[in-house]
Design a protein around this motif. Structure first.
Motif, PDB file in Angstrom:
ATOM      1  N   SER A  88      -6.939  -6.119   1.149  1.00  0.00           N
ATOM      2  CA  SER A  88      -5.811  -6.789   0.503  1.00  0.00           C
ATOM      3  C   SER A  88      -5.550  -8.154   1.132  1.00  0.00           C
ATOM      4  O   SER A  88      -5.206  -9.111   0.422  1.00  0.00           O
ATOM      5  CB  SER A  88      -4.559  -5.923   0.574  1.00  0.00           C
ATOM      6  N   ARG A  89      -5.728  -8.280   2.435  1.00  0.00           N
ATOM      7  CA  ARG A  89      -5.556  -9.572   3.093  1.00  0.00           C
ATOM      8  C   ARG A  89      -6.625 -10.554   2.627  1.00  0.00           C
ATOM      9  O   ARG A  89      -6.338 -11.718   2.351  1.00  0.00           O
ATOM     10  CB  ARG A  89      -5.627  -9.413   4.614  1.00  0.00           C
ATOM     11  N   ALA A  98      -8.218 -10.457  -0.256  1.00  0.00           N
ATOM     12  CA  ALA A  98      -7.944 -10.796  -1.662  1.00  0.00           C
ATOM     13  C   ALA A  98      -6.821 -11.817  -1.770  1.00  0.00           C
ATOM     14  O   ALA A  98      -6.903 -12.750  -2.581  1.00  0.00           O
ATOM     15  CB  ALA A  98      -7.593  -9.534  -2.434  1.00  0.00           C
ATOM     16  N   SER A  99      -5.782 -11.676  -0.979  1.00  0.00           N
ATOM     17  CA  SER A  99      -4.680 -12.633  -1.053  1.00  0.00           C
ATOM     18  C   SER A  99      -5.079 -13.988  -0.470  1.00  0.00           C
ATOM     19  O   SER A  99      -4.670 -15.028  -0.988  1.00  0.00           O
ATOM     20  CB  SER A  99      -3.446 -12.088  -0.341  1.00  0.00           C
ATOM     21  N   TRP A 122      -7.645 -13.798  -5.118  1.00  0.00           N
ATOM     22  CA  TRP A 122      -8.234 -12.838  -6.053  1.00  0.00           C
ATOM     23  C   TRP A 122      -7.208 -11.844  -6.585  1.00  0.00           C
ATOM     24  O   TRP A 122      -7.568 -10.944  -7.333  1.00  0.00           O
ATOM     25  CB  TRP A 122      -9.346 -12.054  -5.382  1.00  0.00           C
ATOM     26  N   ALA A 123      -5.965 -11.975  -6.224  1.00  0.00           N
ATOM     27  CA  ALA A 123      -4.966 -10.958  -6.564  1.00  0.00           C
ATOM     28  C   ALA A 123      -4.828 -10.783  -8.070  1.00  0.00           C
ATOM     29  O   ALA A 123      -4.733  -9.661  -8.571  1.00  0.00           O
ATOM     30  CB  ALA A 123      -3.619 -11.331  -5.945  1.00  0.00           C
ATOM     31  N   GLU A 124      -4.819 -11.891  -8.835  1.00  0.00           N
ATOM     32  CA  GLU A 124      -4.661 -11.788 -10.283  1.00  0.00           C
ATOM     33  C   GLU A 124      -5.868 -11.109 -10.921  1.00  0.00           C
ATOM     34  O   GLU A 124      -5.727 -10.270 -11.809  1.00  0.00           O
ATOM     35  CB  GLU A 124      -4.472 -13.172 -10.895  1.00  0.00           C
ATOM     36  N   LEU A 154      -7.894  -8.953  -9.502  1.00  0.00           N
ATOM     37  CA  LEU A 154      -7.883  -7.535  -9.149  1.00  0.00           C
ATOM     38  C   LEU A 154      -6.846  -6.762  -9.958  1.00  0.00           C
ATOM     39  O   LEU A 154      -7.089  -5.628 -10.351  1.00  0.00           O
ATOM     40  CB  LEU A 154      -7.621  -7.376  -7.648  1.00  0.00           C
ATOM     41  N   ALA A 155      -5.714  -7.388 -10.201  1.00  0.00           N
ATOM     42  CA  ALA A 155      -4.698  -6.725 -11.021  1.00  0.00           C
ATOM     43  C   ALA A 155      -5.206  -6.557 -12.454  1.00  0.00           C
ATOM     44  O   ALA A 155      -4.968  -5.515 -13.082  1.00  0.00           O
ATOM     45  CB  ALA A 155      -3.411  -7.541 -11.005  1.00  0.00           C
TER      46      ALA A 155
END
Length: 165
Positions: free
Chosen positions: A59-60, A62-63, A67-69, A71-72
């Protein structure tokens, strides 16, 4: 000139350069006081050097990389049946996701109309399952029409008229 002569010449040039800058040489008998200090243990409390769980590291990463959007959006595709319900998932599937707009393709025109009517409720369910602001708009497509453009020779037009009257 041999390799050892070149090394000696390079060492002398480096010493002369250091002397011009005012850097003093280190005597052989002394050590750097910072190197003499003993390394401390991390102890019982949390520390950056402690092993980290893989999920936290992912998660760290990805943020940090933004990449957060994506992955969502991948969660919407992967958990589609749980997010919208089994009955809707049987007749519709997500096709594309771009800039907050989710494109969904229905297997019949009746289900496309039904999805358009349920659009607000579906957006609320997706927001509850994945997070607010991930899917902002829902675009519903009907089933794809057959393609009559095949073969080496093609006549322009919309296809045979007698079956779609």
């Amino acid at each position: 000139m041999t390799g050892s002569d070149l090394a000696r010449a390079a060492l002398e040039a480096a010493r002369a350069s250091a002397k011009e800058r005012g850097v003093r040489g280190v005597r052989k008998g002394t050590r750097n006081p910072a190197a003499r200090r003993r390394r401390r243990w991390s102890g019982a409390g949390p520390d950056d050097r402690d092993p980290q769980p893989l999920g936290r590291l992912a998660s760290r990463l990805a943020s940090d990389r933004g990449w957060a959007e994506r992955l969502a959006a991948g969660q919407v595709f992967g958990r589609w049946a749980k997010l919208v319900g089994e009955d809707v998932a049987e007749h519709a599937r997500p096709v594309a996701f771009e800039d907050g707009e989710l494109t969904v393709q229905a297997d019949s025109t009746a289900w496309a109309t039904q999805l358009r009517l349920l659009q607000r409720e579906l957006l609320k369910r997706i927001a509850a399952g994945v997070g607010d602001g991930v899917v902002k708009k829902l675009k519903v497509q009907g089933p794809a029409a057959p393609n009559w453009r095949f073969g080496p020779r093609h006549v322009p037009g919309r296809g045979p008229r007698d079956t779609y009257g």
